[in-house]
Enzyme design. Structure first.
Site, PDB file in Angstrom:
ATOM      1  N   LYS A   1       0.815  -1.221   0.000  1.00  0.00           N
ATOM      2  CA  LYS A   1       0.000   0.000   0.000  1.00  0.00           C
ATOM      3  C   LYS A   1       0.845   1.266   0.000  1.00  0.00           C
ATOM      4  O   LYS A   1       0.487   2.273   0.595  1.00  0.00           O
ATOM      5  CB  LYS A   1      -0.982   0.018   1.182  1.00  0.00           C
ATOM      6  CG  LYS A   1      -1.776  -1.259   1.386  1.00  0.00           C
ATOM      7  CD  LYS A   1      -2.395  -1.787   0.103  1.00  0.00           C
ATOM      8  CE  LYS A   1      -3.443  -0.857  -0.475  1.00  0.00           C
ATOM      9  NZ  LYS A   1      -3.975  -1.349  -1.782  1.00  0.00           N
TER      10      LYS A   1
ATOM     11  N   GLY B   1       2.304   2.505  -3.110  1.00  0.00           N
ATOM     12  CA  GLY B   1       2.501   3.003  -4.466  1.00  0.00           C
ATOM     13  C   GLY B   1       3.079   1.986  -5.423  1.00  0.00           C
ATOM     14  O   GLY B   1       3.636   2.349  -6.459  1.00  0.00           O
ATOM     15  N   THR B   2       2.923   0.705  -5.116  1.00  0.00           N
ATOM     16  CA  THR B   2       3.490  -0.358  -5.949  1.00  0.00           C
ATOM     17  C   THR B   2       2.938  -0.324  -7.369  1.00  0.00           C
ATOM     18  O   THR B   2       3.690  -0.292  -8.354  1.00  0.00           O
ATOM     19  CB  THR B   2       3.188  -1.732  -5.324  1.00  0.00           C
ATOM     20  OG1 THR B   2       3.368  -1.681  -3.923  1.00  0.00           O
ATOM     21  CG2 THR B   2       4.095  -2.797  -5.928  1.00  0.00           C
TER      22      THR B   2
ATOM     23  N   TRP C   1       1.324   1.961  -8.950  1.00  0.00           N
ATOM     24  CA  TRP C   1       1.659   3.226  -9.598  1.00  0.00           C
ATOM     25  C   TRP C   1       3.065   3.157 -10.205  1.00  0.00           C
ATOM     26  O   TRP C   1       3.271   3.530 -11.362  1.00  0.00           O
ATOM     27  CB  TRP C   1       1.579   4.330  -8.552  1.00  0.00           C
ATOM     28  CG  TRP C   1       1.656   5.723  -9.084  1.00  0.00           C
ATOM     29  CD1 TRP C   1       1.441   6.136 -10.372  1.00  0.00           C
ATOM     30  CD2 TRP C   1       1.938   6.906  -8.343  1.00  0.00           C
ATOM     31  NE1 TRP C   1       1.571   7.496 -10.470  1.00  0.00           N
ATOM     32  CE2 TRP C   1       1.877   7.983  -9.231  1.00  0.00           C
ATOM     33  CE3 TRP C   1       2.222   7.140  -6.999  1.00  0.00           C
ATOM     34  CZ2 TRP C   1       2.113   9.296  -8.827  1.00  0.00           C
ATOM     35  CZ3 TRP C   1       2.443   8.444  -6.590  1.00  0.00           C
ATOM     36  CH2 TRP C   1       2.396   9.500  -7.492  1.00  0.00           C
TER      37      TRP C   1
ATOM     38  N   HIS D   1       7.461  -7.041  -2.298  1.00  0.00           N
ATOM     39  CA  HIS D   1       7.370  -6.515  -0.932  1.00  0.00           C
ATOM     40  C   HIS D   1       8.427  -7.157  -0.028  1.00  0.00           C
ATOM     41  O   HIS D   1       8.364  -7.028   1.192  1.00  0.00           O
ATOM     42  CB  HIS D   1       5.990  -6.797  -0.335  1.00  0.00           C
ATOM     43  CG  HIS D   1       4.854  -6.137  -1.047  1.00  0.00           C
ATOM     44  ND1 HIS D   1       4.920  -4.845  -1.537  1.00  0.00           N
ATOM     45  CD2 HIS D   1       3.600  -6.583  -1.349  1.00  0.00           C
ATOM     46  CE1 HIS D   1       3.762  -4.538  -2.103  1.00  0.00           C
ATOM     47  NE2 HIS D   1       2.959  -5.563  -2.006  1.00  0.00           N
TER      48      HIS D   1
ATOM     49  N   SER E   1      -4.794   2.974   4.214  1.00  0.00           N
ATOM     50  CA  SER E   1      -5.076   2.260   2.978  1.00  0.00           C
ATOM     51  C   SER E   1      -5.150   0.757   3.213  1.00  0.00           C
ATOM     52  O   SER E   1      -6.028   0.062   2.683  1.00  0.00           O
ATOM     53  CB  SER E   1      -3.995   2.593   1.941  1.00  0.00           C
ATOM     54  OG  SER E   1      -4.223   1.897   0.740  1.00  0.00           O
TER      55      SER E   1
ATOM     56  N   ALA F   1       0.132   8.139 -16.202  1.00  0.00           N
ATOM     57  CA  ALA F   1       0.437   7.649 -14.856  1.00  0.00           C
ATOM     58  C   ALA F   1      -0.241   8.456 -13.757  1.00  0.00           C
ATOM     59  O   ALA F   1       0.038   8.222 -12.581  1.00  0.00           O
ATOM     60  CB  ALA F   1       1.948   7.635 -14.636  1.00  0.00           C
TER      61      ALA F   1
ATOM     62  N   PHE G   1      -3.196   9.288 -11.173  1.00  0.00           N
ATOM     63  CA  PHE G   1      -4.038   8.337 -10.447  1.00  0.00           C
ATOM     64  C   PHE G   1      -5.375   8.123 -11.152  1.00  0.00           C
ATOM     65  O   PHE G   1      -5.835   6.981 -11.314  1.00  0.00           O
ATOM     66  CB  PHE G   1      -4.259   8.819  -9.013  1.00  0.00           C
ATOM     67  CG  PHE G   1      -5.020   7.835  -8.171  1.00  0.00           C
ATOM     68  CD1 PHE G   1      -4.375   6.775  -7.563  1.00  0.00           C
ATOM     69  CD2 PHE G   1      -6.394   7.965  -7.994  1.00  0.00           C
ATOM     70  CE1 PHE G   1      -5.074   5.853  -6.795  1.00  0.00           C
ATOM     71  CE2 PHE G   1      -7.100   7.056  -7.226  1.00  0.00           C
ATOM     72  CZ  PHE G   1      -6.440   6.002  -6.622  1.00  0.00           C
TER      73      PHE G   1
ATOM     74  N   ARG H   1      -7.925   2.874  -4.410  1.00  0.00           N
ATOM     75  CA  ARG H   1      -9.034   3.502  -3.684  1.00  0.00           C
ATOM     76  C   ARG H   1      -9.030   5.021  -3.871  1.00  0.00           C
ATOM     77  O   ARG H   1      -9.836   5.576  -4.609  1.00  0.00           O
ATOM     78  CB  ARG H   1      -8.962   3.128  -2.192  1.00  0.00           C
ATOM     79  CG  ARG H   1     -10.207   3.500  -1.400  1.00  0.00           C
ATOM     80  CD  ARG H   1     -10.094   3.018   0.037  1.00  0.00           C
ATOM     81  NE  ARG H   1      -9.024   3.706   0.762  1.00  0.00           N
ATOM     82  CZ  ARG H   1      -9.202   4.800   1.501  1.00  0.00           C
ATOM     83  NH1 ARG H   1     -10.414   5.325   1.616  1.00  0.00           N
ATOM     84  NH2 ARG H   1      -8.194   5.357   2.133  1.00  0.00           N
TER      85      ARG H   1
END
Length: 289
Positions: free
Chosen positions: A42, A44-45, A47, A97, A127, A216, A218, A248
């Protein structure tokens, strides 16, 4: 060994993790032009996956190829699509991660590159709270107080946020690594794209940069089925309700709507105690709303 066992246990219980792959991860052959996105969940992966896909693949940039971001930049340890990593053409792009102590030892050659994206942990926790209540493989939590305890204790996928970031930062000299702050990317996406492309030694025209920045954002990602993970969430991961999306809000400062004054003050004390020797900058609010 204790950290390793806890990390594996948390992920085996809640995620589609490839345990056999992880057991032999240390000997995974790293190529000089491999690129890894490393994040705590959570942060920005997706993105950053999209940004890298747009930087590296012209067909992704000009929308002439219909391939999802997950197929472009697969998750290393989860391998949702059962991708054949060894036979992927170069350059191979991965996201992960993993904590620093679990990554393949070949990454320490300093030839392959790592982009570590970090986000202020109050927004990460907020998030993650919503995400846990959406995804069927994660334990639903009925209130923020309960989830805050789990998050701070590291009893979530990804383990303890403080340990993840501190581990990578304190061992940064072992890797070719660029630290990117989520909030700085939100403030100035164009400069962030240029910083990432410079680190990756990728030459981009002005037209390329503009196309990357536009696609790119959001809102554009959230409306793009190849980039927003909604199909993956629905058909491959599973969600509890038709309401809700993988992406989200993506805003900075949403934690203010979820933490009480007492919770915020308690969090600040724990943050200061754990991060006092880590000189990374943090932004807690951008007044976006």
């Amino acid at each position: 060994m204790q950290l390793y066992q806890k990390w594996i246990l948390l992920h085996q219980l809640t995620c589609n993790i490839d345990a056999d792959f992880l057991e032999n991860l240390d000997d995974f052959e790293i190529r000089d032009d491999d690129v890894f996105i490393i994040t705590y969940p959570k942060s920005g992966t997706i993105w950053t996956q999209q940004i890298l896909s747009l930087i590296y693949f012209e067909g992704h940039r000009n929308r002439t190829e219909d391939l999802s971001t997950l197929d472009r930049v697969p998750f290393f340890e989860y391998n949702i699509r059962k991708t054949d990593f060894l036979n992927r053409p170069s350059p191979r792009l991965f996201c992960s991660h993993l904590p620093y102590y679990l990554v393949p030892k070949g990454l320490k050659s300093k030839k392959a590159k790592i982009i570590y994206v970090y986000r202020n942990p109050k927004d990460v926790m907020t998030s993650y709270f919503h995400f846990s209540n959406l995804v069927v493989t994660l334990e639903a939590v009925n209130n923020m107080e309960h989830f805050m305890k789990r998050f701070l204790d590291g009893n979530v996928v990804g383990s303890r946020w403080f340990d993840h970031l501190r581990g990578w930062y304190e061992h940064r000299h072992d890797f070719s690594i660029l630290f990117m702050m989520y909030e700085e990317m939100k403030k100035d996406l164009r400069s962030s794209v240029l910083k990432i492309s410079h680190f990756l030694e990728k030459e981009l025209s002005e037209e390329d940069v503009e196309a990357i920045v536009k696609q790119a954002t959001f809102q554009n990602m959230k409306s793009d089925p190849k980039a927003n993970y909604d199909e993956i969430l629905k058909y491959e991961v599973g969600k509890r309700t038709d309401e809700g999306h993988f992406l989200r809000k993506g805003t900075v400062g949403d934690w203010k709507h979820h933490l009480s004054v007492e919770q915020n003050e308690r969090f600040d004390k724990i943050f200061q105690r754990n991060m006092k020797n880590v000189p990374l900058k943090f932004i807690w609010d951008l007044n976006e709303e």
